[in-house]
Design a protein around this motif. Sequence first.
Motif, mmCIF file in Angstrom:
data_model
loop_
_atom_site.group_PDB
_atom_site.id
_atom_site.type_symbol
_atom_site.label_atom_id
_atom_site.label_comp_id
_atom_site.label_asym_id
_atom_site.label_seq_id
_atom_site.Cartn_x
_atom_site.Cartn_y
_atom_site.Cartn_z
ATOM 1 N N ASN A 166 0.822 -1.202 0.000
ATOM 2 C CA ASN A 166 0.000 0.000 0.000
ATOM 3 C C ASN A 166 0.859 1.257 0.000
ATOM 4 O O ASN A 166 0.541 2.244 -0.687
ATOM 5 C CB ASN A 166 -0.926 0.004 1.223
ATOM 6 C CG ASN A 166 -1.951 -1.115 1.166
ATOM 7 O OD1 ASN A 166 -2.242 -1.652 0.092
ATOM 8 N ND2 ASN A 166 -2.505 -1.478 2.307
ATOM 9 N N GLU A 167 1.944 1.224 0.768
ATOM 10 C CA GLU A 167 2.823 2.387 0.824
ATOM 11 C C GLU A 167 3.488 2.628 -0.525
ATOM 12 O O GLU A 167 3.577 3.769 -0.997
ATOM 13 C CB GLU A 167 3.886 2.177 1.915
ATOM 14 C CG GLU A 167 4.662 3.429 2.243
ATOM 15 C CD GLU A 167 5.351 3.350 3.607
ATOM 16 O OE1 GLU A 167 6.268 4.164 3.832
ATOM 17 O OE2 GLU A 167 4.970 2.500 4.426
ATOM 18 N N LEU A 168 3.935 1.562 -1.173
ATOM 19 C CA LEU A 168 4.573 1.705 -2.479
ATOM 20 C C LEU A 168 3.569 2.125 -3.544
ATOM 21 O O LEU A 168 3.901 2.908 -4.444
ATOM 22 C CB LEU A 168 5.236 0.384 -2.880
ATOM 23 C CG LEU A 168 6.424 -0.075 -2.028
ATOM 24 C CD1 LEU A 168 6.932 -1.424 -2.524
ATOM 25 C CD2 LEU A 168 7.543 0.951 -2.063
ATOM 26 N N SER A 169 2.343 1.624 -3.452
ATOM 27 C CA SER A 169 1.318 1.969 -4.441
ATOM 28 C C SER A 169 1.010 3.455 -4.424
ATOM 29 O O SER A 169 0.834 4.079 -5.478
ATOM 30 C CB SER A 169 0.042 1.161 -4.173
ATOM 31 O OG SER A 169 0.266 -0.215 -4.397
ATOM 32 N N LEU A 170 0.940 4.030 -3.239
ATOM 33 C CA LEU A 170 0.683 5.470 -3.127
ATOM 34 C C LEU A 170 1.799 6.274 -3.784
ATOM 35 O O LEU A 170 1.537 7.277 -4.473
ATOM 36 C CB LEU A 170 0.539 5.862 -1.663
ATOM 37 C CG LEU A 170 -0.727 5.371 -0.942
ATOM 38 C CD1 LEU A 170 -0.661 5.713 0.547
ATOM 39 C CD2 LEU A 170 -1.974 6.010 -1.566
ATOM 40 N N LEU A 171 3.036 5.835 -3.574
ATOM 41 C CA LEU A 171 4.171 6.532 -4.174
ATOM 42 C C LEU A 171 4.115 6.423 -5.702
ATOM 43 O O LEU A 171 4.299 7.419 -6.408
ATOM 44 C CB LEU A 171 5.489 5.941 -3.665
ATOM 45 C CG LEU A 171 5.778 6.069 -2.163
ATOM 46 C CD1 LEU A 171 7.118 5.423 -1.822
ATOM 47 C CD2 LEU A 171 5.785 7.525 -1.732
ATOM 48 N N ARG A 172 3.832 5.230 -6.213
ATOM 49 C CA ARG A 172 3.799 5.010 -7.658
ATOM 50 C C ARG A 172 2.671 5.798 -8.318
ATOM 51 O O ARG A 172 2.852 6.392 -9.392
ATOM 52 C CB ARG A 172 3.635 3.526 -7.990
ATOM 53 C CG ARG A 172 4.857 2.691 -7.709
ATOM 54 C CD ARG A 172 4.729 1.288 -8.296
ATOM 55 N NE ARG A 172 5.092 1.249 -9.704
ATOM 56 C CZ ARG A 172 4.267 0.960 -10.692
ATOM 57 N NH1 ARG A 172 2.994 0.677 -10.435
ATOM 58 N NH2 ARG A 172 4.686 0.928 -11.945
ATOM 59 N N GLU A 173 1.508 5.812 -7.674
ATOM 60 C CA GLU A 173 0.371 6.533 -8.253
ATOM 61 C C GLU A 173 0.671 8.019 -8.399
ATOM 62 O O GLU A 173 0.355 8.636 -9.424
ATOM 63 C CB GLU A 173 -0.866 6.330 -7.385
ATOM 64 C CG GLU A 173 -1.461 4.926 -7.483
ATOM 65 C CD GLU A 173 -2.564 4.689 -6.472
ATOM 66 O OE1 GLU A 173 -2.973 5.679 -5.818
ATOM 67 O OE2 GLU A 173 -3.009 3.540 -6.319
ATOM 68 N N SER A 174 1.283 8.600 -7.377
ATOM 69 C CA SER A 174 1.627 10.028 -7.430
ATOM 70 C C SER A 174 2.642 10.299 -8.527
ATOM 71 O O SER A 174 2.526 11.275 -9.283
ATOM 72 C CB SER A 174 2.194 10.478 -6.081
ATOM 73 O OG SER A 174 1.243 10.309 -5.052
ATOM 74 N N LEU A 175 3.634 9.434 -8.648
ATOM 75 C CA LEU A 175 4.667 9.619 -9.665
ATOM 76 C C LEU A 175 4.108 9.433 -11.071
ATOM 77 O O LEU A 175 4.438 10.198 -11.986
ATOM 78 C CB LEU A 175 5.808 8.623 -9.422
ATOM 79 C CG LEU A 175 6.726 8.948 -8.247
ATOM 80 C CD1 LEU A 175 7.624 7.761 -7.937
ATOM 81 C CD2 LEU A 175 7.569 10.177 -8.542
ATOM 82 N N ILE A 176 3.271 8.424 -11.258
ATOM 83 C CA ILE A 176 2.697 8.159 -12.583
ATOM 84 C C ILE A 176 1.820 9.322 -13.033
ATOM 85 O O ILE A 176 1.833 9.717 -14.215
ATOM 86 C CB ILE A 176 1.893 6.845 -12.558
ATOM 87 C CG1 ILE A 176 2.844 5.653 -12.441
ATOM 88 C CG2 ILE A 176 1.038 6.710 -13.811
ATOM 89 C CD1 ILE A 176 2.149 4.327 -12.210
ATOM 90 N N GLU A 177 1.087 9.898 -12.101
ATOM 91 C CA GLU A 177 0.218 11.030 -12.439
ATOM 92 C C GLU A 177 1.033 12.221 -12.941
ATOM 93 O O GLU A 177 0.706 12.834 -13.962
ATOM 94 C CB GLU A 177 -0.595 11.434 -11.202
ATOM 95 C CG GLU A 177 -1.550 12.605 -11.461
ATOM 96 C CD GLU A 177 -2.332 12.986 -10.217
ATOM 97 O OE1 GLU A 177 -2.916 14.091 -10.212
ATOM 98 O OE2 GLU A 177 -2.358 12.195 -9.250
ATOM 99 N N PHE A 178 2.112 12.537 -12.229
ATOM 100 C CA PHE A 178 2.934 13.671 -12.643
ATOM 101 C C PHE A 178 3.700 13.368 -13.924
ATOM 102 O O PHE A 178 3.867 14.244 -14.771
ATOM 103 C CB PHE A 178 3.914 14.056 -11.523
ATOM 104 C CG PHE A 178 3.384 15.152 -10.640
ATOM 105 C CD1 PHE A 178 3.506 16.475 -11.019
ATOM 106 C CD2 PHE A 178 2.756 14.861 -9.452
ATOM 107 C CE1 PHE A 178 3.000 17.490 -10.215
ATOM 108 C CE2 PHE A 178 2.248 15.861 -8.646
ATOM 109 C CZ PHE A 178 2.372 17.188 -9.022
ATOM 110 N N ALA A 179 4.152 12.123 -14.075
ATOM 111 C CA ALA A 179 4.865 11.759 -15.301
ATOM 112 C C ALA A 179 3.943 11.902 -16.506
ATOM 113 O O ALA A 179 4.359 12.361 -17.578
ATOM 114 C CB ALA A 179 5.380 10.326 -15.192
ATOM 115 N N ALA A 180 2.683 11.511 -16.331
ATOM 116 C CA ALA A 180 1.706 11.629 -17.417
ATOM 117 C C ALA A 180 1.491 13.086 -17.809
ATOM 118 O O ALA A 180 1.399 13.422 -18.997
ATOM 119 C CB ALA A 180 0.392 10.989 -16.991
#
Length: 473
Positions: A166-180
Motif C-alpha cells: 500500500n505504501e509503495l502503491s501510493l508513491l507510484r500513483e503520485s509519480l505516474i500522475e505527474f509523469a503523465a
Amino acid sequence: MDSTLTNTYKDTSTICAISTPQGVGGIAVIRVSGSDAIAIVNRIWRGANLLSVKSHTAHFGVVVNAATQSDLDEVVCTVFRAPNSFTGDDTVEISCHGSLWIQQQLLQGLIEAGCRLALPGEFTRRAFLNGRFDLSQAEAVADIIMATSAAAHHVALSQLRGNFRNELSLLRESLIEFAALMELELDFSEEDVEFANREKLLQLATDIHKKISTLCNSFSMGNAIKNGIPVVIVGETNVGKSTLLNAILNEEKAIVSDIHGTTRDVIEDTINIQGNTYRFIDTAGLRHTDDVIENIGISRTIKKKDEAKIILWMIDASDEISHIKEVAHNILPINENQSLIVVINKTDIASHEAVESLKANIGSIHGFGQAKIIAMSAKTREGIDHLISALTHHSYSTVTSDQTIVTNARHYQALMHAAESISRAINGLEQGLSGDFISQDIRETTHYLGEITGEITTTDLLSTIFSKFCIGK
C-alpha cells in the motif's frame, strides 16, 4: 502485473505436493491445485462426490491404492473452489496419516490420476499470478514460515497484509500522475503549455525521496530482525570468547583450549532470547602473530566487528588497565549504530576489589563512556543473566504496527535504484531541465518500485524468487 504477462507465465496443469514437513508425524497434508484438482482427487476417493460438494467444506472418506484399488488410508479432504482458494485455482487438501509409505503411495496415485509434482514455491507462485496478492506479499509467505522470533513474525505478517504494498502503491500513483502530465506537455511543446507545476513536483519528488530513503535505512534493522541481531565476540586470545559462546548457546559449539589461537575462523550460531533472534559470532583472538592462517582469521574478526550491531569485548579480569588501553585501538572507534558491551571475564579467579577497580578504570577510557560493563565468569556462568539482560535492551520487540520495515535484499536493492533515479529528477527540476529528461527519471523510479510488488517483472525474476521456497508452499 498486466494480463498479457500473466497469461505468458501461467501454467494450468494440476500440481500436487506434500505441504507438511518431511518425515513421520501424526498427520500429513498433501495439497492438490489446478483446473482438474477436484476431479483428479475424486478418482482415487471413496466418499461424498467431491465434484458436487460446496467450497470450504471438509469430508471424511477413504483414498485407494492406485495400482490395486484397495483401501490406502482414511483421510479428510478439504475442498476450496476457485477463485476462493490460496492459489486462486480449485484446490483440495488431503489430510492423511503421517506414514512415509502412505504419503508416497498417495502422491503416486495422484500422479497416475493426472497430477504432476509441484516445483518449489509453485503454489505461491500461482497465487501471485492469479492476483491473490502481489510479489512482496508472496515473499512474505516464505518469511512467515521461516520466522524465528516475534519481531520477524510481526514484520512478515505486516507485509503479508499489504502494508508495504500500500505504501509503495501510493508513491507510484503520485509519480505516474505527474509523469503523465509532463509527457502531455511534450505533445504541446510548440504551444509552451505547462500542465505540471514545477514547484509542486519538486516538493512531491522531495517527499518521495525522503520516504524511499526511510525505507532504505530500515533495511539494517530488517535484516537483523530476519536473520538475527549480529553480536560479535572480540578480544585477545584466551580471554574466554569461545567459553562464553558455549555458555550462551548451552552447547559445545566452539573448541575451548588453553592454547593461544585455537579459534582461527569465524564461528556463528543463533539463539532466541525473549522473542528476539541473536546471531552470535565467535572470532579469532586479537594478537600479533606470524601465522598466516591465524592472521586471516584476525582480519575476519575486524570485518565482523565493523558489521555487528552489538560488540561484546571480552577482557581478562587479571589484565592491567594499561594493557587494556593498548588493546582498545582494535575495538575503537565504533559507529553510531553499534553498541558496545565490555565483558570482564574470569571473575571466579579474581578478587572483587580488582574487578571493581577494573570496571571503574575501563569506564574512564576515552570512547568507552556509553559502554555497558559487565563482570562475569563464562566458565561458571555466574553473571551471565546480567549479560542476557544487557543484550535484551538491544532488541526490536517494539516494532509498531504502522512501521514498515524492509527485510528483503531484493526490495532494498530496488529501493536504492529508485532513490537514485528520484534524486536525478530532483536535480533536474532544480536545474530547470527539459520535461522529457525529468519524465524519464520519474518513470524509472516507478519501474523500480513496481519491481518490488511485481507490477514489473520477468520470468527469470519469478523463477529466482520462488525457487527459494519449500516444495508444497
